[in-house]
Design an enzyme around this catalytic site. Structure first.
Site, PDB file in Angstrom:
ATOM      1  N   HIS A   1       1.050  -1.410   0.052  1.00 49.54           N
ATOM      2  CA  HIS A   1      -0.088   0.009  -0.383  1.00 49.54           C
ATOM      3  C   HIS A   1       0.635   1.160  -0.090  1.00 49.54           C
ATOM      4  O   HIS A   1       1.911   0.941   0.373  1.00 49.54           O
ATOM      5  CB  HIS A   1      -0.674   0.132   1.583  1.00 49.54           C
ATOM      6  CG  HIS A   1      -0.070   0.068   2.695  1.00 49.54           C
ATOM      7  ND1 HIS A   1       0.322   1.489   2.804  1.00 49.54           N
ATOM      8  CD2 HIS A   1      -0.025  -1.206   3.386  1.00 49.54           C
ATOM      9  CE1 HIS A   1       0.081   0.742   3.974  1.00 49.54           C
ATOM     10  NE2 HIS A   1       0.531  -0.490   4.535  1.00 49.54           N
TER      11      HIS A   1
ATOM     12  N   ASP B   1       0.150   4.526   1.293  1.00 50.26           N
ATOM     13  CA  ASP B   1       0.058   5.202   2.194  1.00 50.26           C
ATOM     14  C   ASP B   1       0.472   4.993   3.624  1.00 50.26           C
ATOM     15  O   ASP B   1       0.722   3.589   3.504  1.00 50.26           O
ATOM     16  CB  ASP B   1      -2.013   5.946   2.626  1.00 50.26           C
ATOM     17  CG  ASP B   1      -2.556   4.060   3.299  1.00 50.26           C
ATOM     18  OD1 ASP B   1      -2.099   3.111   2.661  1.00 50.26           O
ATOM     19  OD2 ASP B   1      -3.391   4.218   4.041  1.00 50.26           O
TER      20      ASP B   1
ATOM     21  N   GLU C   1      -5.166   2.205   3.414  1.00 51.37           N
ATOM     22  CA  GLU C   1      -4.935   1.097   3.461  1.00 51.37           C
ATOM     23  C   GLU C   1      -4.934   1.230   4.920  1.00 51.37           C
ATOM     24  O   GLU C   1      -5.290   0.368   6.228  1.00 51.37           O
ATOM     25  CB  GLU C   1      -3.851   0.187   3.419  1.00 51.37           C
ATOM     26  CG  GLU C   1      -3.306  -1.650   3.938  1.00 51.37           C
ATOM     27  CD  GLU C   1      -2.472  -1.005   5.659  1.00 51.37           C
ATOM     28  OE1 GLU C   1      -2.862  -2.822   5.987  1.00 51.37           O
ATOM     29  OE2 GLU C   1      -2.748  -0.387   5.646  1.00 51.37           O
TER      30      GLU C   1
ATOM     31  N   ASP D   1       3.846  -6.781   2.862  1.00 49.98           N
ATOM     32  CA  ASP D   1       3.548  -5.637   4.497  1.00 49.98           C
ATOM     33  C   ASP D   1       3.234  -6.959   5.429  1.00 49.98           C
ATOM     34  O   ASP D   1       2.875  -6.092   6.544  1.00 49.98           O
ATOM     35  CB  ASP D   1       1.793  -5.291   4.094  1.00 49.98           C
ATOM     36  CG  ASP D   1       1.380  -3.893   4.991  1.00 49.98           C
ATOM     37  OD1 ASP D   1       2.430  -3.328   5.696  1.00 49.98           O
ATOM     38  OD2 ASP D   1       0.582  -4.094   4.998  1.00 49.98           O
TER      39      ASP D   1
END
Length: 485
Positions: A76, A78, A145, A169
């Site tokens: 992600h 962000d 996210e 992640d």
């Protein structure tokens, strides 16, 4: 001047530094999303940007891999925006200031954004390097996210062709993540009934500082103090024994981060001021003793401040304090099938006071959907009994373990070949987007891994350079052998 020049893998850190210049807090991803589109076009690659600002970049298979199943590299774009109180930084326009200390990369008084900027950098480096052997690649970088996974919720299956998804992640090298919790955000609100400050009352401000905080999923089991709950405990004792009124209450800044600081403005009868100060000094000692291992720097202080013109009335003061004191927080249940795994929990992340109400924002997590529902029902019941209102939003599903995953076996074999030992197969209490991808994109074979990240979602966040190098080599080896899938 570049801070990460000549650090290996050079291309990965080049792109990590580039994206660190672009503000990308959750809800502010337009700049980073447009940058990624421009990056793909400069490489002559197919790129899709959807209305949620998700970006999908496609790179054809290298020679000899044309018949291998397509691979989705996912992360992600962000980041969580947290800073120290004394740090001057505007996350809407200022770049992250990087610094290197030995093997670690930090930011200067703010979150680093390694969660999940390192996935973005890995994906960009693979797209830019034509010497790497790989199947057809789709780099999928989602928006928002950290605050609701709305990017993953809105991904279109029409934009994705791959059948294997490597989520980048995770935060501990040597672990293969195969399952995660689902979650939901809850919001409790209490309307404020104001009254004029009583003439014999003076106004005081109580400040709680020095807690470690952390990720409300990954670190909920570390026993760290929640500033909102500790403040509620103090206020409950003060209300039961002294004539106080609330004026203002706030703490935390993100519902998915364990809050580190909290502030309360109260009024108290002049004759009780010294007793109140002594009681707060007593609680300062209590908190220092109770959290001497996990939060040794916790402090409470009380300051006289400008007189308030109005306060919550007595009943409203009582209801707000009781709501925050009774509201669920921390571990709810532990897994019976996987030792050490938190099964369900709540984090009271943010408390705010506006002109008309006090609001409590929480993140509820569970690997068992019905336990998540039970926490929500309990929170709703407590709120409504005390006269408040309650809502939920941003619900996302858990990711269940797949006993027949082929990519898990490939990842295990590659790791053993590289390091001579088995990786750890783990499930976590944090939420990752894999559950939503299963729901939105169908029968994907998924796994998650990543380099060592520490203290994410806090200004102490840092990332191991050596671990980034290890995971880069590991990722390239997985892509190299994946045609045997």
């Amino acid at each position: 001047m570049s801070v990460l020049t000549n650090i290996q893998p050079e291309l990965v850190f080049k792109y990590f530094e580039e994206i660190s210049k672009i503000p990308r807090g959750s809800g502010n991803e337009k700049g980073i999303s447009d940058y990624l589109v421009s990056f793909a076009k400069d490489l002559g690659l197919e790129v899709i940007q959807d209305e949620a600002l998700n970006v999908v970049i496609k790179k054809p298979a290298s020679k000899g891999y044309e018949n291998a199943p397509g691979v989705i590299l996912q992360g992600h774009m962000d980041m969580v925006c947290e800073k120290n109180k004394d740090t001057e930084h505007d996350f809407t326009k200022d770049p992250i200031e990087l610094k290197v200390d030995g093997d670690y990369i930090y930011a200067n008084g703010t979150t680093l954004g390694s969660d999940n900027g390192i996935a973005v950098a890995y994906g960009m480096a693979i797209l830019a390097d034509d010497t790497i052997e790989h199947p057809a690649i789709e780099v999928l970088l989602t928006s928002d996210e950290e605050t609701g996974m709305t990017g993953a919720m809105n991904i279109s299956p029409d934009h994705i062709d791959g059948k294997i998804l490597l989520n980048l992640d995770s935060e501990e090298e040597g672990e293969l993540l195969v399952s995660c919790a689902g979650g939901v955000r809850s919001k409790a609100a209490m309307n404020i009934n104001w009254e004029a400050k009583e003439e014999e009352h003076v106004t005081l401000e109580v400040k709680l500082r020095g807690l470690m905080g952390g990720h409300s999923g990954m670190e909920i089991n570390k026993g760290r103090g929640n500033s909102n709950k500790l403040m509620a405990r103090l206020l409950k004792d003060l209300y039961d024994n002294y004539d106080i009124r609330l004026v203002h209450l706030e703490g935390g800044s993100k519902d998915n981060a364990i809050p580190r600081e909290a502030d309360a403005v109260i009024t108290v009868s002049k004759g009780q001021v010294e007793d109140i100060k002594a009681e707060i000094a007593r609680y300062d000692g209590i908190f220092k003793h109770e959290f001497k291992v996990q939060d040794p720097n916790v402090t409470l202080e009380i300051l006289e401040c400008d007189d308030a013109k109005k306060t919550f009335d007595k009943k409203c003061t009582e209801n707000v304090i009781n709501l925050l004191y009774l509201y669920p927080n921390g571990i709810n249940t532990m897994s019976k099938s996987m030792h050490g795994l938190v099964e369900s929990s709540t984090n009271i992340g943010v408390v705010t006071t506006s002109e008309d109400r006090v609001r409590i924002d929480s993140a509820v997590r569970s690997s068992v959907a019905t336990l998540k529902d039970e926490i929500v029902l309990r929170s709703k019941t407590i709120t409504e009994i005390l006269g408040g209102s309650f809502t939920t939003n941003a619900e996302y599903p858990e990711w269940e373990y797949n006993s027949e995953s082929k990519i898990r076996e490939i990842c295990k074999d590659v790791y053993k070949e590289m390091y001579g030992e088995e990786p750890k197969i783990v499930a976590i209490h944090a939420g990752v987007e894999c559950g939503l991808f299963k729901e939105r994109l169908g029968d994907l074979d998924m796994i998650s891994f990543g380099p060592n990240l520490y203290d994410v979602h806090t200004p102490q966040e840092h990332m191991s350079i050596e671990s980034v190098q290890h995971v880069w080599e590991y990722l390239l080896n997985i892509l190299k052998v994946i045609k045997e899938y």
